[in-house]
Write a protein that holds these residues in place. Sequence first.
Motif, PDB file in Angstrom:
ATOM      1  N   GLN A  77       0.968  -1.306   0.125  1.00  0.00           N
ATOM      2  CA  GLN A  77      -0.173  -0.120  -0.051  1.00  0.00           C
ATOM      3  C   GLN A  77       0.737   1.317   0.024  1.00  0.00           C
ATOM      4  O   GLN A  77       0.482   2.397  -0.628  1.00  0.00           O
ATOM      5  CB  GLN A  77      -0.894  -0.002   1.198  1.00  0.00           C
ATOM      6  N   LEU A  78       1.854   1.163   0.740  1.00  0.00           N
ATOM      7  CA  LEU A  78       2.824   2.385   0.771  1.00  0.00           C
ATOM      8  C   LEU A  78       3.432   2.455  -0.705  1.00  0.00           C
ATOM      9  O   LEU A  78       3.771   3.776  -0.997  1.00  0.00           O
ATOM     10  CB  LEU A  78       3.833   2.134   1.731  1.00  0.00           C
ATOM     11  N   ALA A  79       4.042   1.616  -1.168  1.00  0.00           N
ATOM     12  CA  ALA A  79       4.643   1.524  -2.582  1.00  0.00           C
ATOM     13  C   ALA A  79       3.537   2.086  -3.504  1.00  0.00           C
ATOM     14  O   ALA A  79       4.125   2.824  -4.437  1.00  0.00           O
ATOM     15  CB  ALA A  79       5.050   0.407  -2.835  1.00  0.00           C
ATOM     16  N   ALA A  80       2.413   1.841  -3.346  1.00  0.00           N
ATOM     17  CA  ALA A  80       1.373   2.248  -4.490  1.00  0.00           C
ATOM     18  C   ALA A  80       1.082   3.788  -4.159  1.00  0.00           C
ATOM     19  O   ALA A  80       0.614   4.448  -4.846  1.00  0.00           O
ATOM     20  CB  ALA A  80       0.165   1.652  -4.367  1.00  0.00           C
ATOM     21  N   ALA A  81       1.315   4.250  -3.015  1.00  0.00           N
ATOM     22  CA  ALA A  81       0.957   5.796  -2.681  1.00  0.00           C
ATOM     23  C   ALA A  81       1.682   7.005  -3.291  1.00  0.00           C
ATOM     24  O   ALA A  81       3.051   6.706  -3.805  1.00  0.00           O
ATOM     25  CB  ALA A  81       0.823   6.000  -1.224  1.00  0.00           C
TER      26      ALA A  81
END
Length: 81
Positions: A77-81
């Motif tokens: 999720q953090l990488a997609a943000a």
Amino acid sequence: LKNRGMVQSMSRKGNCHDNAAMESFFGVLKSEFFYLNKFTSIEQLEAGITDYIHYYNHDRIKLKLGGLSPVQFRTQQLAAA
């Protein structure tokens, strides 16, 4: 709690729904770890709980998280943000 410098966690209404996530975790901890093992000391229990928490966060997959562990899901999720 006061003697230990802690504050009780309660919602505005005074119910404990804010503790539902931890209650769920403790239920899983007991059924997947505690009831399946025997402990000869508090130290052995503490070490086992530490290992289980690491397993729960890093290795145990959850279908609700798309087959990922909680750490994998958060990292994704953090990488997609």
